[in-house]
Scaffold this motif. Structure first.
Motif: not given
Length: 159
Positions: A49-59, A94-102
């Protein structure tokens, strides 16, 4: 591989700054409804999960978390704010998916980034408008570096 791009739930109109706008009760309900729908699909044991640091996204993520399997990682990503650059974020994903492959990646972010980001992955897609708590599921091909739309969900109606 599946990428879920989600806009946060409904937020207050005013706060001391854009980053600190909190979810409304309606936004919490929308986020819970989206989580219940997403739970039907997000059965993978290896998702991030990737979440924006803004409060509404975190909530939004905090509201959804109890209804979903436990993610492998939860990361606050500074670049997925309303002002994020979709092309740069897409290249980073894309780079993250190629390396981590979740097995899948869930992003909780904002307009206008979510629409432009979907268009970065799906060839010839006009950037869609996302109502609050809308999720678009993309089937991403690592080799072709492009995606197709699997489904889209909005608490107001299923698309």
């Amino acid at each position: 591989m599946r990428i879920y791009i989600m806009r946060h739930g409904e937020a207050e109109s005013f706060a001391k700054n854009d980053q600190s706008r909190a979810l409304t009760l309606q936004g919490q309900a929308q986020s819970q409804q989206a989580a219940q729908y997403l739970a039907e699909y997000l059965t993978e044991s290896e998702f991030t999960v990737w979440v924006s640091p803004y409060l509404r996204a975190q909530q939004t993520w905090q509201t959804m978390e109890a209804s979903l399997p436990t993610p492998q990682q939860i990361l606050t990503q500074q670049d997925i704010t309303p002002y994020g650059n979709a092309e740069s974020v897409a290249e980073y994903i894309k780079a993250y998916l190629n390396i981590e492959k979740p097995e899948s990646l869930l992003l909780v972010s904002h307009l206008p980034l979510v629409g432009y980001l979907a268009a970065e992955f799906v060839p010839n897609l006009v950037p869609p408008m996302f109502q609050t708590s809308t999720i678009i599921a993309l089937d991403y091909d690592l080799v072709m570096e492009s995606a197709t739309i699997a489904w889209q969900f909005s608490p107001s109606h299923r698309l």
